[in-house]
Structures are given as structure tokens and as C-alpha cells.
Motif scaffolding. Structure first.
Motif, PDB file in Angstrom:
ATOM      1  N   ARG A 133      -0.147  -1.885   3.466  1.00 26.01           N
ATOM      2  CA  ARG A 133       0.198  -0.519   3.859  1.00 26.01           C
ATOM      3  C   ARG A 133       0.184   0.462   2.698  1.00 26.01           C
ATOM      4  O   ARG A 133       0.305   1.671   2.892  1.00 26.01           O
ATOM      5  CB  ARG A 133       1.596  -0.502   4.488  1.00 26.01           C
ATOM      6  N   GLU A 138      -2.343   7.096   5.592  1.00 27.06           N
ATOM      7  CA  GLU A 138      -1.893   7.092   6.978  1.00 27.06           C
ATOM      8  C   GLU A 138      -0.960   5.932   7.296  1.00 27.06           C
ATOM      9  O   GLU A 138      -0.350   5.905   8.380  1.00 27.06           O
ATOM     10  CB  GLU A 138      -3.090   7.072   7.928  1.00 27.06           C
ATOM     11  N   THR A 139      -0.798   4.960   6.399  1.00 26.68           N
ATOM     12  CA  THR A 139       0.100   3.835   6.665  1.00 26.68           C
ATOM     13  C   THR A 139       1.170   3.646   5.596  1.00 26.68           C
ATOM     14  O   THR A 139       2.123   2.902   5.811  1.00 26.68           O
ATOM     15  CB  THR A 139      -0.683   2.513   6.777  1.00 26.68           C
ATOM     16  N   SER A 140       1.039   4.277   4.453  1.00 23.00           N
ATOM     17  CA  SER A 140       1.930   3.973   3.331  1.00 23.00           C
ATOM     18  C   SER A 140       3.342   4.501   3.558  1.00 23.00           C
ATOM     19  O   SER A 140       3.546   5.556   4.162  1.00 23.00           O
ATOM     20  CB  SER A 140       1.376   4.568   2.033  1.00 23.00           C
ATOM     21  N   CYS A 141       4.301   3.742   3.058  1.00 23.98           N
ATOM     22  CA  CYS A 141       5.684   4.210   3.018  1.00 23.98           C
ATOM     23  C   CYS A 141       5.780   5.250   1.899  1.00 23.98           C
ATOM     24  O   CYS A 141       5.456   4.954   0.744  1.00 23.98           O
ATOM     25  CB  CYS A 141       6.632   3.044   2.759  1.00 23.98           C
ATOM     26  N   ARG A 189      -0.562  -8.733   9.209  1.00 20.65           N
ATOM     27  CA  ARG A 189       0.175  -8.249  10.377  1.00 20.65           C
ATOM     28  C   ARG A 189       0.655  -9.393  11.267  1.00 20.65           C
ATOM     29  O   ARG A 189       1.007  -9.172  12.424  1.00 20.65           O
ATOM     30  CB  ARG A 189      -0.692  -7.272  11.181  1.00 20.65           C
ATOM     31  N   ARG A 192       3.655 -11.559   8.075  1.00 21.46           N
ATOM     32  CA  ARG A 192       4.171 -10.424   7.300  1.00 21.46           C
ATOM     33  C   ARG A 192       4.912 -10.841   6.022  1.00 21.46           C
ATOM     34  O   ARG A 192       5.873 -10.197   5.609  1.00 21.46           O
ATOM     35  CB  ARG A 192       5.066  -9.536   8.174  1.00 21.46           C
ATOM     36  N   PRO A 253       4.708   5.539   8.254  1.00 20.40           N
ATOM     37  CA  PRO A 253       3.915   5.424   9.482  1.00 20.40           C
ATOM     38  C   PRO A 253       3.406   4.019   9.761  1.00 20.40           C
ATOM     39  O   PRO A 253       3.291   3.620  10.923  1.00 20.40           O
ATOM     40  CB  PRO A 253       2.765   6.407   9.249  1.00 20.40           C
ATOM     41  N   GLY A 254       3.094   3.246   8.734  1.00 22.04           N
ATOM     42  CA  GLY A 254       2.621   1.885   8.960  1.00 22.04           C
ATOM     43  C   GLY A 254       3.718   0.981   9.485  1.00 22.04           C
ATOM     44  O   GLY A 254       3.563   0.291  10.497  1.00 22.04           O
ATOM     45  N   LYS A 255       4.866   0.974   8.814  1.00 22.80           N
ATOM     46  CA  LYS A 255       5.983   0.155   9.262  1.00 22.80           C
ATOM     47  C   LYS A 255       6.491   0.600  10.627  1.00 22.80           C
ATOM     48  O   LYS A 255       7.019  -0.212  11.391  1.00 22.80           O
ATOM     49  CB  LYS A 255       7.125   0.193   8.248  1.00 22.80           C
ATOM     50  N   GLU A 257       4.886   1.228  13.091  1.00 20.57           N
ATOM     51  CA  GLU A 257       4.126   0.583  14.161  1.00 20.57           C
ATOM     52  C   GLU A 257       4.858  -0.639  14.710  1.00 20.57           C
ATOM     53  O   GLU A 257       4.569  -1.100  15.814  1.00 20.57           O
ATOM     54  CB  GLU A 257       2.748   0.173  13.640  1.00 20.57           C
TER      55      GLU A 257
END
Length: 386
Positions: A133, A138-141, A189, A192, A253-255, A257
């Protein structure tokens, strides 16, 4: 010639003071003791400081710390004192640089690149210093700095089970480390990270008697909880960080999900394996969640036996949230008072934990709110002589 002894009365350390320090940070006139931490996972841009017997991680490299009303300076007698606007508050010390940092693994890697000292007696490692991520925006914390220490060559991308076992044994032998925290970037995914943590924990527990907390996102198969336990893990952390859906979607946004109901199912399953108070989660207060939202989540977590470790958010240099405001002390006091009361009423406190961030407690003053007392007995300041 010996001068008259300076006799200062001991100053009780208020939990309010610890909370204010972690919100405002502190200015250091010098940086003794164990190295302060920049970048990476965990309490980055912090330094471990012992305030009258309680070791806490305090921001020292953040923007707000540069303007903090708190300062630590060396006095005429060579001791360090904490002051606010010229007023003496407490004598402070710093955990010394650990002896195990001087070692090198059998395959030539410095021990300090494998695991680091948190607080004064906790060994911590990020087994995989990469994450699926981390790079994509678009996915990183937005708060995460897991790649910074890798880019700065202060660590390596993957610590092998053999390296971890070697370093853990040395840290126990040389520095009296009492428990260990293993976290990881998310490699896939499915499990994890549970698989690499299982292998790592098994190697460490085969080499040394050291309680371990493993930390990962909820795996797709909850059978991993039993495998982690069988590998020697005694405590599990699965970190929410934010609790309101809109905050989760914006900040990580990634987490996000992975829905909250999946986390709650995973928490319940993990408690069945590890036991009450041996499963915990990080909640970063100050990312946008309201006091009520954090309190409601804490109530739900405590009800199923999960320890909600509420920590003040600290923006890390070089991250998208580097300029995000820290939560002020008043907000943190309100949050910690509410959550601490729930923990006290449930009879579930940090002292019950076998290993992990909540047991260490250095990144939050939450444990001080688990009791009715607002002060702790202070150690004597010192008698000063030349």
C-alpha cells in the motif's frame, strides 16, 4: 571543594503533564542516551525520555516540537531537567544506548538495522520494511513513513528469522529486554503478513524466552491466529488507526478497503485464541475522528476483550500529513479520560497485557488514566554536589 547540597522536593508527575508533553513535544538542548528515531514504522521523530520513573516517547523532531513551551536542558550539576517557560517541572533521564546495537549478525548486518529499542526495555522490529500500500497514492496510509528508514539505509527490507533470533537473544542477554514487538508492512491481500510473522516468531521463541506481540492487518483466514499462537506469539495487534469510515477512506484508502466489520470479526476470533486483553488495536487520535466516535469504538472493543491503545497522532516529516496538526492536549485528555474509564470499569488494563504496545505504554499516557489517581509518586529529584 564541596558546596552545600541542593535539596529540591520531589515533584509529583501528573498524567496531565505526560499528555501535554506528547501533544506539544519538547525542545532538546542536547540529545543524549539512546538515539532518537527518524522515519520508519512506530514512534518516529520521537525520543524516549524518563520523567520521574515513567518512560514515554516524546516528539522531538516534529515541526510543533520546535516551538514547544517545554525544554530539556542540562543543569549546572550535569543533570537534565524539564522546564516550561523557565519553571522547573521534573528531573528527567534518558534510557542509554543499548549494548546490543554494537553487534553484527552472522551474515554481516548491524543489529540496529534488524531491531531497535523502544522505551527502555522493549525490542521492536518491522519484519518486512515494504508494503503493497505504501507507494501508490491511491492506497497509501497518509501518515506512514515505513519506507523512509529503508531509503536512508537505516534498516533492511526483510529481516530473516535467523537474524531476528540472533538479535533478540543478544538484546535479552545484554540489555534485559522484557518483551518484543513484531510488526510488518502488508505483503499481500491474503494472509496480510501473518505468515512472515509466524515464521519469525517461531525462530525467536526457539532461541530465547521472550514474550512477543505480532502486528498485522486481519488475515483472510482466521486460522492464522492459532498458527501465530503456536509459534510463540502471546499478544496480537491489529490496528484500526482511524475509526470513522469517512476518516478511514481519506487517511488510509488502501486499509479502508478492509471494512470495519471484518476487523470486528477478526478481533473476536483473535480474543478466542489469545484471551481477553491480549488483543489490541492502535487508534490515532487527531486524524479527524470525533471524541464520541473514538469513545464508542472503545466501548465496542472493550466489550469483546480488545485493548484500545489510543495514541496522539504525530505528523512525521516527509509524509503527506507532515503539516497536519497534532491533537491539542485538551482533546487528548478528554479522549484518554473516557477510554481510561472504560478500561477501569471493565477491569482490563495495560498491566494485564503480556507483550506489545499497550503493555509498553510509552507512546501514550493512557495507562495513567486507567486509575482514579491523577498523580503518581515521584522519585526523589537528587542531591547535587560538585
Amino acid at each position: 571543594m564541596q558546596l552545600p547540597v541542593v535539596d529540591r522536593p520531589p515533584v509529583p508527575v501528573r498524567r496531565d503533564l505526560l499528555t501535554e508533553l506528547q501533544s506539544a513535544g519538547v525542545r532538546l538542548e542536547d540529545d543524549p542516551g539512546a538515539p532518537s528515531r527518524r522515519g520508519g514504522a512506530g514512534p518516529s521523530d520521537h525520543k524516549a525520555v524518563t520523567v520521574d520513573g515513567t518512560t514515554v516517547m516524546i516528539p522531538v523532531h516534529t515541526g510543533i516540537a520546535r516551538f514547544s513551551p517545554f525544554v530539556i536542558r542540562r543543569d549546572l550539576y550535569g543533570h537534565h531537567t524539564l522546564e516550561r517557560e523557565g519553571q522547573f517541572l521534573a528531573r528527567v533521564t534518558f534510557p542509554p544506548a543499548p549494548k546490543f546495537y554494537e553487534g553484527v549478525t552472522a551474515d554481516g548486518v548491524p543489529y540496529w538495522k534488524i531491531a531497535v529499542l523502544h522505551s527502555s526495555d522493549v525490542l521492536a522490529t518491522t519484519v518486512m520494511q515494504t508494503c503493497i500500500r505504501y507507494r501508490p497514492v491511491e492506497t497509501s496510509c497518509q501518515f506512514c513513513a515505513i519506507g523512509q528508514s529503508l531509503e536512508a539505509k537505516r534498516t533492511i527490507a526483510r529481516k530473516t528469522p535467523e537474524q531476528l533470533a540472533e538479535v533478540a537473544a543478544a538484546a535479552v542477554r545484554l540489555d534485559g529486554v522484557r518483551h518484543m514487538i513484531m510488526t510488518t508492512g502488508t505483503p499481500n491481500r491474503t494472509d496480510r503478513g501473518a505468515a512472515v510473522l509466524t515464521d519469525s516468531a517461531a525462530a525467536v521463541t526457539a532461541a530465547v524466552d521472550l514474550p512477543i506481540q505480532a502486528q498485522c492487518e486481519p488475515p483472510d483466514d482466521f486460522a492464522w491466529f492459532g498458527r501465530l499462537r503456536d509459534a510463540g506469539v502471546v499478544s496480537l495487534g491489529m490496528h484500526l488507526e482511524a475509526v470513522e469510515p469517512h476518516v478511514r477512506a481519506r487517511i488510509m484508502p488502501g486499509k479502508a478497503e478492509v471494512p470495519l466489520d471484518v476487523y470486528m470479526d477478526a478481533f473476536a476470533a483473535a480474543v478466542d485464541v489469545f484471551g481477553r486483553a491480549q488483543v489490541s488495536t492502535y487508534i490515532l487520535a487527531g486524524l479527524g475522528d470525533s471524541l464520541d466516535a473514538i469513545d464508542r469504538m472503545a466501548a465496542d472493543l472493550v466489550a469483546i476483550g480488545v485493548y484500545p491503545f489510543v495514541v496522539p497522532f504525530v505528523p512525521i516529516s516527509g509524509t503527506p500529513l507532515a503539516d497536519h496538526a497534532e491533537p491539542d492536549a485538551a482533546f487528548m485528555k478528554a479522549v484518554l479520560t473516557a477510554v481510561g474509564r472504560r478500561l477501569k470499569d471493565a477491569g482490563m488494563t495495560s498491566a494485564d497485557m503480556k507483550a506489545g504496545c499497550g503493555k509498553c505504554g510509552a507512546c501514550s499516557s493512557l495507562s495513567a488514566y486507567e486509575t482514579d489517581s491523577e498523580t503518581r509518586p515521584a522519585e526523589p529529584v537528587y542531591d547535587a554536589v560538585f
